[in-house]
Design a protein around this motif. Structure first.
Motif, PDB file in Angstrom:
ATOM      1  N   ARG A  54      -1.524  -7.132   2.554  1.00  0.00           N
ATOM      2  CA  ARG A  54      -1.768  -7.930   1.350  1.00  0.00           C
ATOM      3  C   ARG A  54      -2.357  -7.080   0.239  1.00  0.00           C
ATOM      4  O   ARG A  54      -1.914  -7.154  -0.918  1.00  0.00           O
ATOM      5  CB  ARG A  54      -2.702  -9.092   1.685  1.00  0.00           C
ATOM      6  CG  ARG A  54      -3.204  -9.880   0.467  1.00  0.00           C
ATOM      7  CD  ARG A  54      -2.061 -10.379  -0.410  1.00  0.00           C
ATOM      8  NE  ARG A  54      -1.216 -11.302   0.325  1.00  0.00           N
ATOM      9  CZ  ARG A  54       0.040 -11.594  -0.020  1.00  0.00           C
ATOM     10  NH1 ARG A  54       0.596 -10.984  -1.061  1.00  0.00           N
ATOM     11  NH2 ARG A  54       0.741 -12.451   0.687  1.00  0.00           N
ATOM     12  N   ALA A  55      -3.338  -6.261   0.555  1.00  0.00           N
ATOM     13  CA  ALA A  55      -3.941  -5.411  -0.473  1.00  0.00           C
ATOM     14  C   ALA A  55      -2.910  -4.469  -1.074  1.00  0.00           C
ATOM     15  O   ALA A  55      -2.835  -4.301  -2.303  1.00  0.00           O
ATOM     16  CB  ALA A  55      -5.102  -4.612   0.125  1.00  0.00           C
ATOM     17  N   ALA A  56      -2.088  -3.873  -0.223  1.00  0.00           N
ATOM     18  CA  ALA A  56      -1.082  -2.925  -0.708  1.00  0.00           C
ATOM     19  C   ALA A  56      -0.066  -3.610  -1.610  1.00  0.00           C
ATOM     20  O   ALA A  56       0.314  -3.079  -2.666  1.00  0.00           O
ATOM     21  CB  ALA A  56      -0.386  -2.261   0.474  1.00  0.00           C
ATOM     22  N   LEU A  57       0.394  -4.789  -1.212  1.00  0.00           N
ATOM     23  CA  LEU A  57       1.383  -5.503  -2.022  1.00  0.00           C
ATOM     24  C   LEU A  57       0.803  -5.951  -3.361  1.00  0.00           C
ATOM     25  O   LEU A  57       1.526  -6.014  -4.363  1.00  0.00           O
ATOM     26  CB  LEU A  57       1.922  -6.711  -1.256  1.00  0.00           C
ATOM     27  CG  LEU A  57       2.819  -6.400  -0.058  1.00  0.00           C
ATOM     28  CD1 LEU A  57       3.182  -7.672   0.693  1.00  0.00           C
ATOM     29  CD2 LEU A  57       4.091  -5.663  -0.498  1.00  0.00           C
ATOM     30  N   ASP A  58      -0.497  -6.251  -3.377  1.00  0.00           N
ATOM     31  CA  ASP A  58      -1.139  -6.686  -4.617  1.00  0.00           C
ATOM     32  C   ASP A  58      -1.626  -5.526  -5.472  1.00  0.00           C
ATOM     33  O   ASP A  58      -2.199  -5.742  -6.546  1.00  0.00           O
ATOM     34  CB  ASP A  58      -2.324  -7.608  -4.294  1.00  0.00           C
ATOM     35  CG  ASP A  58      -1.885  -8.959  -3.746  1.00  0.00           C
ATOM     36  OD1 ASP A  58      -0.688  -9.264  -3.814  1.00  0.00           O
ATOM     37  OD2 ASP A  58      -2.755  -9.697  -3.231  1.00  0.00           O
ATOM     38  N   GLY A  59      -1.425  -4.294  -4.972  1.00  0.00           N
ATOM     39  CA  GLY A  59      -1.875  -3.134  -5.726  1.00  0.00           C
ATOM     40  C   GLY A  59      -3.363  -2.890  -5.669  1.00  0.00           C
ATOM     41  O   GLY A  59      -3.923  -2.190  -6.529  1.00  0.00           O
ATOM     42  N   ASN A  60      -4.012  -3.438  -4.653  1.00  0.00           N
ATOM     43  CA  ASN A  60      -5.455  -3.258  -4.470  1.00  0.00           C
ATOM     44  C   ASN A  60      -5.728  -2.210  -3.399  1.00  0.00           C
ATOM     45  O   ASN A  60      -4.870  -1.926  -2.562  1.00  0.00           O
ATOM     46  CB  ASN A  60      -6.101  -4.590  -4.051  1.00  0.00           C
ATOM     47  CG  ASN A  60      -5.968  -5.645  -5.118  1.00  0.00           C
ATOM     48  OD1 ASN A  60      -6.050  -5.344  -6.311  1.00  0.00           O
ATOM     49  ND2 ASN A  60      -5.770  -6.888  -4.716  1.00  0.00           N
ATOM     50  N   PRO A  61      -6.923  -1.642  -3.391  1.00  0.00           N
ATOM     51  CA  PRO A  61      -7.248  -0.688  -2.328  1.00  0.00           C
ATOM     52  C   PRO A  61      -7.407  -1.392  -0.986  1.00  0.00           C
ATOM     53  O   PRO A  61      -7.836  -2.550  -0.928  1.00  0.00           O
ATOM     54  CB  PRO A  61      -8.574  -0.080  -2.793  1.00  0.00           C
ATOM     55  CG  PRO A  61      -9.159  -1.091  -3.720  1.00  0.00           C
ATOM     56  CD  PRO A  61      -8.000  -1.765  -4.390  1.00  0.00           C
TER      57      PRO A  61
END
Length: 322
Positions: A192-199
């Motif tokens: 989820r973090a990767a898809l949202d562009g978050n660390p």
């Protein structure tokens, strides 16, 4: 075979129902789930009989057990942090709930019960890989309650002649594993973090290792255990002996997504284990036709599921607005 899956609206349970229904050997799938963490929507499109209720409710459990040939007992408080915050509930569901499931099965003459324990029962005990005869050292209420789960299953086999099998699950992941709750596992949080562009956030340095097991591989073993009525007098590790650190998982996600992913370090959590790897010799002895999904393939399927879910959410929101 007519089967009951306790906790069948959860991540593993719903996948198990899906895989079972694709096999004509399993003619009738029933699920009991109180929907406290499982979701009714996880069973959408599946021809299952859902009993909404807790395994601590004797009436609901008795109704769910009626007419079953075998039981897969997955219902549990499955979060280590949750168990640390609320040990009484973890004990009630995982330990007392298991006794209720076993006793209900015994009363109705059900011929086979398979239960889910956890690699958490090993604690931080060396050496690795962990064998089923390694001394257990639970570090959290969750781990202690899972040790009770498997102990009761094996005790019912020894005391009452009920065929049982206790699997120690190791970090099962895959499509359907959600990230939208406080106790989400590492891989759905990372995806989820990767898809949202978050660390992505590591609790620790990210060098801790896990024995990641793709959910369809676990389901195949569980259903083969039912089909062949496999039972054993000791617990069985359900994993493939991999030793993968969290940086490697994120590196695989970077390859799948084609871009770098930022990484942040946070304080380790209470009860987190540094390294976890299964000895698989007993598993391969009991299930010699095992197949394993490579981590990259499993992660790709998981990413695709997350993308499809996000698209479905956007479409529902658009229909609501219009």
């Amino acid at each position: 075979m007519r089967i009951l899956i306790t906790g069948g609206a959860g991540f593993i349970g719903a996948n198990l129902a899906r895989v079972a229904l694709a096999n004509p050997f399993f003619s009738d799938v029933r699920v009991i789930d109180d929907l406290s963490t499982g979701l009714r929507s996880n069973l959408d499109g599946l021809d299952v009989d859902l009993v909404v209720g807790s395994i601590l409710d004797e009436g609901a459990l008795r109704r769910a057990m009626t007419g079953r040939d075998a039981v897969l007992h997955l219902a549990a408080v499955a979060s280590v942090p949750h168990s640390v915050r609320d040990p009484f509930t973890a004990h009630a569901v995982n330990a007392t709930g298991t006794v209720r499931v076993l006793e209900a099965a015994r009363e109705q003459g059900i011929g086979h019960v398979v239960v889910a324990s956890s690699s958490a029962v090993y604690g931080a005990n060396p050496p690795l890989p962990s064998t089923e005869l390694t001394w257990a050292g639970p570090l959290t209420p969750y781990a202690a309650s899972k040790l009770a789960t498997e102990a009761y299953a094996l005790a019912y086999q020894a005391s009452y002649g009920m065929p049982t099998l206790a699997f120690r699950f190791f970090n099962i992941y895959g499509p359907g594993q959600r990230d939208d709750h406080p106790y989400a596992a590492a891989i759905p949080r990372f995806v989820r973090a990767a898809l949202d562009g978050n660390p992505v956030v590591f609790h620790g340095d990210g060098r801790q290792t896990r024995d990641f097991t793709y959910v369809d591989d676990a389901c195949a073993v569980l259903l083969d255990a039912l089909r062949r009525r496999v039972h054993h007098p000791q617990p069985v590790n359900l994993a493939f002996g991999t030793c993968t650190d969290l940086h490697t998982v994120v590196g695989a996600l970077e390859s799948i997504l084609g871009r770098p992913i930022e990484r942040h370090l946070a304080a380790p959590r209470v009860g987190d284990i540094r390294h976890s790897t299964a000895d698989t010799r007993l598993l391969h002895t009991l299930f010699p036709k095992l197949t394993e999904t490579a981590l990259t393939d499993g992660l790709r399927a998981t990413v695709e599921w997350f993308c499809a879910e996000s698209s479905a959410v956007r479409q529902r929101a658009a229909r609501t607005v219009s």
